[in-house]
Design an enzyme around this catalytic site. Sequence first.
Site, PDB file in Angstrom:
ATOM      1  CG  HIS A 125      -2.171   0.825   1.435  1.00  0.00           C
ATOM      2  ND1 HIS A 125      -1.797   2.263   1.728  1.00  0.00           N
ATOM      3  CD2 HIS A 125      -3.270   0.618   1.335  1.00  0.00           C
ATOM      4  CE1 HIS A 125      -3.004   2.714   2.058  1.00  0.00           C
ATOM      5  NE2 HIS A 125      -3.956   1.782   1.498  1.00  0.00           N
ATOM      6  CG  ASP A 202      -0.094  -2.723   6.620  1.00  0.00           C
ATOM      7  OD1 ASP A 202      -0.970  -2.907   7.334  1.00  0.00           O
ATOM      8  OD2 ASP A 202      -0.212  -1.988   5.686  1.00  0.00           O
ATOM      9  CD  GLN A 205      -7.304  -5.177   3.229  1.00  0.00           C
ATOM     10  OE1 GLN A 205      -8.314  -5.670   3.304  1.00  0.00           O
ATOM     11  NE2 GLN A 205      -6.783  -3.957   3.032  1.00  0.00           N
ATOM     12  CE  LYS A 228      -8.347  -0.493   5.341  1.00  0.00           C
ATOM     13  NZ  LYS A 228      -7.240  -0.540   4.726  1.00  0.00           N
ATOM     14  CB  CYS A 366      -3.490   2.950  -1.855  1.00  0.00           C
ATOM     15  SG  CYS A 366      -4.735   4.216  -1.510  1.00  0.00           S
TER      16      CYS A 366
END
Length: 408
Positions: A125, A202, A205, A228, A366
């Site tokens: 991203h 990260d 997601q 999210k 992104c």
Amino acid sequence: MKTPVLDVARIRKDFPILTREVNGQPLLYLDNAATSQTPVQVIDTIVDYYSRYNANIHRGVHTLSQEATDAYEQARVKIQKHFNAAKAHEILFTSGTTHGINLVAQGFTEFLKPGDEIWVSALEHHSNIVPWQMLCQRTGARLRVIPMDEKGELVLQPFREGLSNKTKLVFCNHVSNALGTVNDIEAIIAAAHEVGAAVLVDGAQAAPHIAADLQALDVDFYTVSAHKLCGPTGVGILYGKEAWLEKLPPYQGGGEMIETVTFDKTTYAGLPHKFEAGTPNICGGIAFGAALDYLNAIGMDAIAAYEDQLLAHATEALMKIPGMKIYGESARKTSVISFNLEGIHPYDVGTLLDKMGIAVRTGHHCAQPIMDFYRIPGTVRASFSFYNTLEEADRLAAGVERARQMLS
Ligand SMILES: *Cc1c(COP(=O)(O)O)cnc(C)c1O
């Protein structure tokens, strides 16, 4: 019709927004990878906070302040348990994943020198690329990229071969937001640790689908955004191993992060307050805890199993459409389908789907480097959550087929 492995009809009653109409059609929300919808249990938590005990935390002796402080700190413990961190103070509240990444990138400024190396994956991203480029500009460190292949998987061999004592930091997302690929972060962490490099994953997601076991992963830093996973926007966490958080300098100066202040010298507060300057998103943190309670009551394993079923069903239905090309064909992926129709711009497909009440995302998500890899301007991305139904997957496929007929 297949039987869903989750009681979706009951679950959908928890989400008021799912009953609304868009352009005269029942809303079909398939943009969950951008932000998830909010169950009434979380909405009630927010209303309850502002109706009953809204107060600033950690500073007041009065009852409301103590109630708010307790609820906020209980939420931190819920998050700690959910992700199996060793200590509650290893969980820092942030405004979200982007904030968490910038906190680490800023902190590493004083640990890096010219010639040092930072690796990032090709599946990132933008929020996970730009802060490292800025860090390289500040320090003279060099940015290197773990490449990807046609299936949308990372190719680890060049990374393994390139690791050395110059490698200081490795960044990778757990799951790619553009393609849904679940990356082999276990292998990446193990390889990086062999040369003494720190790893930031990260998890923005991944968190809606996988409750990462942070201690088992042995990861150094991990980021999550509440919005999210059924929580509110503007709040998230950065996990950091205690030893790293002790070493890292504070990111911002302000109230709450200090122990003593004189005009000569300030000493910083202990963890986690050293990194939590100013009044935080108190209600957001508490609501984040409520969102995890909600997800855990359903069960993360049940959610993952049902989303796998949705993914398989939707993929099969979409593949019947002439000219369909799906990007991201990893065997391990979450319920994200990125696709294009031959000769048709993704934006046109997305616009027609919106007219049918179907919310998908179109564009580069992104993640421009991934689009450059495939030499496409973007994709249509349908991302499913556990409150989507198998019938909705069929409705998406029917909508895409209709769009194809209108546009070709
Ligand atoms: C959404 C997302 C982000 C950014 O999260 P914010 O909440 O906007 O900070 C970063 N990385 C991935 C993989 C994401 O999906």
